[in-house]
Every structure is written in C-alpha cells, then in structure tokens.
Design an enzyme around this catalytic site. Structure first.
Site, mmCIF file in Angstrom:
data_model
loop_
_atom_site.group_PDB
_atom_site.id
_atom_site.type_symbol
_atom_site.label_atom_id
_atom_site.label_comp_id
_atom_site.label_asym_id
_atom_site.label_seq_id
_atom_site.Cartn_x
_atom_site.Cartn_y
_atom_site.Cartn_z
ATOM 1 C CD GLU A 45 0.948 38.102 26.346
ATOM 2 O OE1 GLU A 45 0.218 38.665 25.519
ATOM 3 O OE2 GLU A 45 1.068 36.869 26.438
ATOM 4 C CB CYS A 46 0.091 40.562 31.925
ATOM 5 S SG CYS A 46 -0.922 40.794 33.420
#
Length: 450
Positions: free
Chosen positions: A332-333
């Site tokens: 994520e991210c």
C-alpha cells in the site's frame, strides 16, 4: 477506562504539542497510559509509541461503527488513563455534516473533551469561541479548555472569562519555540529524525507540570462512564482461529525509516487471526525472513531513500521473485511505489511496470470506499472496504481492479492492482474496517507453499 479527548478549534492550534506534554507529564507520575488518535493518522501514533513507549491506536468513525469504536477503545485503553487526540478542528470531518469528526469519536466512547484554543491576542473572544463549541451540538461533550500560546500574565484573565461562561479552564502552555517538533507533508516528522527529541519532550513535560492543572484533568478523566463491549470482534476471531497443531503463517512486514506507516490494528488483527508477524528492512536487509507465507509492504517515505532502496539489489530481486511465485502480498502507498520499475526514474523492485513521479499537490486525498471489480486476494468481486489516500506521488500504472468512490463528493475512479495473490495500490487499508479482508489474506497465506 479513565479518559479525556484533547481537541481543538482548528488544525495547528496546538493539539499535538499539548497532547505530548500531557503524555509526558502523566507518564512521569507513574501512571499506566494509553493514547489514541482520532481519524486515519498513523504518524502521531507512531510518534507516541516511539517517544513515550505507550500503547497507541486509532479511533476512526469512518472506518468503524460506534460499537466497533467502543470495542477498540476497551481492548486497548490504559490501566490508569487514556488520552485521545482529535484530528483537525473538533467538529471538522467529511462534507457539510462533518461526518467522522473528533466529536463523533468523543460521543461514541463517551469521553469528556478539553478544547485547545490558541488564544494569542485574545480575551473575551475566548468565551464566545468556547461557548459556541459547547452549544453547537446538544451532546457536545466539551467540558474544559486549555489555552495555547499565551503568557502567564494573560492566563488569569482568560481563565475568569471562560469560567464565567460556564467552562472550566485547565491551564495553558506558553509558546516555547525551542520545544517545537518539525513537520512534513503527512504531519510530524518521525521520532528517529529528531536528534534532541528527549530534551524537547522533557521541556514540554516541565511546562505542563508548571502551567496545566494535571490533577483537575485526571479528575475529569475519572468522570467518564463505564463502557460495555460487544462480542462481535471476539466471535470473529474465534471463528477464524487455526486448528491446534496447525503451523502459524509467518507474515513478513516491512519496517524501517522508508516503510514506517502502519496501523497497529492491522498487525493485531493478523496476529489475532493466528499469524506470526516478522519484520524486515528493505533498506538494510539483504533478504526476506525465512519460511514466510505472506508479505506486507506498508506505506512510508521510499521517495526519501531512493538510492539506498535501489542499491539494495538483493532485496529488490528477492521481493520480485517471491511475488512472481505468488506469495500473498499487500502493498500500500509507499510499498506500492516500491514495487514499480522506478521512483523518479531510480530503479526499484520492477514487479509493477511504470514510474512513480512527484507532483506539486496531494493526489486523490481523503476517505474513499473501494469496491472490487474482480475476485482477488482480499475479497470477492463486489465486496468493499473503507480506506484512506494521502500521497503527493502518482503512478503511471495505478491499477484497475477496484473502483474507488470518494466519501466527500462521490467522485469515482479506478485504482489498485488485484489478483488471487496480490493487492497493491495507493489506498491505505484499515483491515478492521472489513475484517473479512484480513481473513481472506490469512487464508491465502495458510495455503501458500512457496
């Protein structure tokens, strides 16, 4: 369950500074403390854990129902005292209605609220402000005020003004620039980056002990009513526990200065579902932990360490190889960016094609709900989870496996890469928002043989 929520009239009014001062002062008294942060912020909780060595969790009314918020608080509250720091201004949230505000947190867990007012250059206006906040909602929960950025000479006047308006004053904090803590685009800079952090915190503690009514605040915290927990989370975990004798799936989680954004609740739910979590550093380790059956690349600041990450070619290759073999992976991210061919044209893992580039503004910022357009590692087609995005970098290849819908205006857009072994995208997932996503990840990890 002694508790108070520290909120403010607006962002940058001194909530975090005063919260840190209170944590240090009460911890210095020998109390067993827990802290919480309302909203999706993972910077402040990480800071609190590192600096104060206190258990810290998020309480987010967009991710969680009122019952879930109570359960999360009860499971993690401090033995002697819990301090919850609000986000933004007290009533600020999503849209005109201000949904998912610090007020909703206070109301859900029945926490008395102390409002921070930056009162520099103010006198009678302070009474108008505090009265407005107290009366804006029938059940405002506002019980007191602490002033920030004022001189000792001004405090007696301000105290009398607000107490004449029916709100108790619990002291003040004078402005001391030498004790300020720097910030970056996501909030506080990390504790490891502040060389004199202990001196700063000790300074804030001394100010709190001198100028803030700690005894009065503790008495206020003791006035909070008892909460009752539901059995929903317990039943979920018990229904998903591994059979006796079944080996625990080992989940490798990135953790270093480049990858440091992680909701503690995500780790806890994986552990509660029977996983063994092992940490590793993409910056410093040459290889992944042994015998893993799942990989979690969390967010952070990989853009600050592009050369170090790129030069660690053994790690880049190890991650690319194991994801290519199908190990269940959440990225994520910042972890998602790391999987790309490059960040600002500096080579990275190379599993996801494309480059990540810096922009001059936040990209797709805020609360969203993502709905799967196809079956994937975390869920079936049509299932959804509430998440959060906050990033200045963008990708040439954001993915098209989920449809995102912004909570603030309903705008929709495609996002994220999904397969039977992968979730990768910019949105930060808060797994307790839909525990079935965590269960699916764990079930895939149990089945992976390497």
């Amino acid at each position: 369950m002694n508790r108070i929520l520290i909120s403010g009239t607006n962002s940058n009014c001194g909530k975090t500074t005063i919260t840190m001062a209170l944590l240090a002062a009460f911890k210095n008294r020998g109390l067993e403390i827990a802290s919480f942060k309302s909203g999706p912020d993972y910077i402040d909780p990480m800071f609190h854990r590192k600096v104060f060595d206190v258990e810290t969790h998020n309480l987010d009314p967009y991710f969680s129902t009122e019952e879930m918020l109570c359960d999360q608080f009860i499971r993690n509250c401090g033995k002697d005292l819990s301090i919850i720091e609000g986000a933004m201004g007290y009533y600020d949230g999503i849209g005109v209605e201000g949904k998912a505000s610090a007020w909703e947190v206070a109301k859900s867990i029945k926490a008395p609220v102390v409002l921070i007012i930056d009162a520099k250059g103010m006198s009678n206006s302070a009474a108008a402000i505090i009265t407005g906040f107290k009366e804006f909602k029938k059940d405002s929960m506002v019980e007191g005020v602490i002033f920030n950025n004022i001189s000792p000479m001004l405090y007696p006047l301000l105290r009398d003004i607000v107490e004449n308006a029916g709100v108790k004053a619990y002291g003040f904090l004078p402005r001391e620039e030498k004790y300020s803590v720097g910030s970056r685009n996501l909030g506080l800079i990390t504790a490891d980056e502040i060389e004199d952090i202990k001196e700063k915190i000790n300074g804030l503690r001394e100010l709190a002990e001198k100028y803030i009514d700690l005894d009065g605040l503790y008495e206020l915290a003791q006035s909070a009513p008892v909460l009752e927990a539901s059995d929903d989370y317990k039943e979920l975990i018990e229904s998903s526990q591994s059979n006796d004798g079944e080996p625990k799936p080992r989940i490798a989680v990135s953790r270093d200065n480049a990858f440091c954004f992680m909701y503690k609740e995500n780790i806890e739910i994986l552990e509660d579902l029977g996983c063994e979590v092992v940490y590793f550093s993409p910056l410093e380790d040459e290889g992944l932990p042994e015998d893993i059956s799942g990989l979690y690349l969390c967010g952070g600041y990989p853009e600050l360490y592009p050369d170090e990450l790129s030069n660690n070619k053994k790690m880049c290759q190890a991650i690319k190889d194991i994801i290519s073999k199908g190990i269940p992976t959440i990225a994520e991210c910042g972890g998602f960016m790391y999987l790309h061919d490059s960040i600002e044209n500096v080579p990275m893992v190379g599993f996801i094609k494309g480059n990540c580039i810096k922009t001059d503004k936040l990209q797709r910022f805020g609360y969203i709900e993502i709905t799967a357009l196809e079956d994937n590692l975390l869920c079936d087609k049509g299932e959804s989870i509430r998440v959060h995005e906050f990033h200045y970098y963008d990708s040439e290849n954001c993915g098209e496996s989920f449809m995102a819908k912004k909570a603030s205006n309903g705008i929709e857009y495609l996002c994220c890469h999904g397969s039977d072994s992968l979730y990768a995208g910019f949105p930060h997932i808060y797994l307790p928002a839909n525990p079935n996503f965590a269960k699916s990840f764990v079930e895939h990890a149990k089945k992976w043989k390497g």
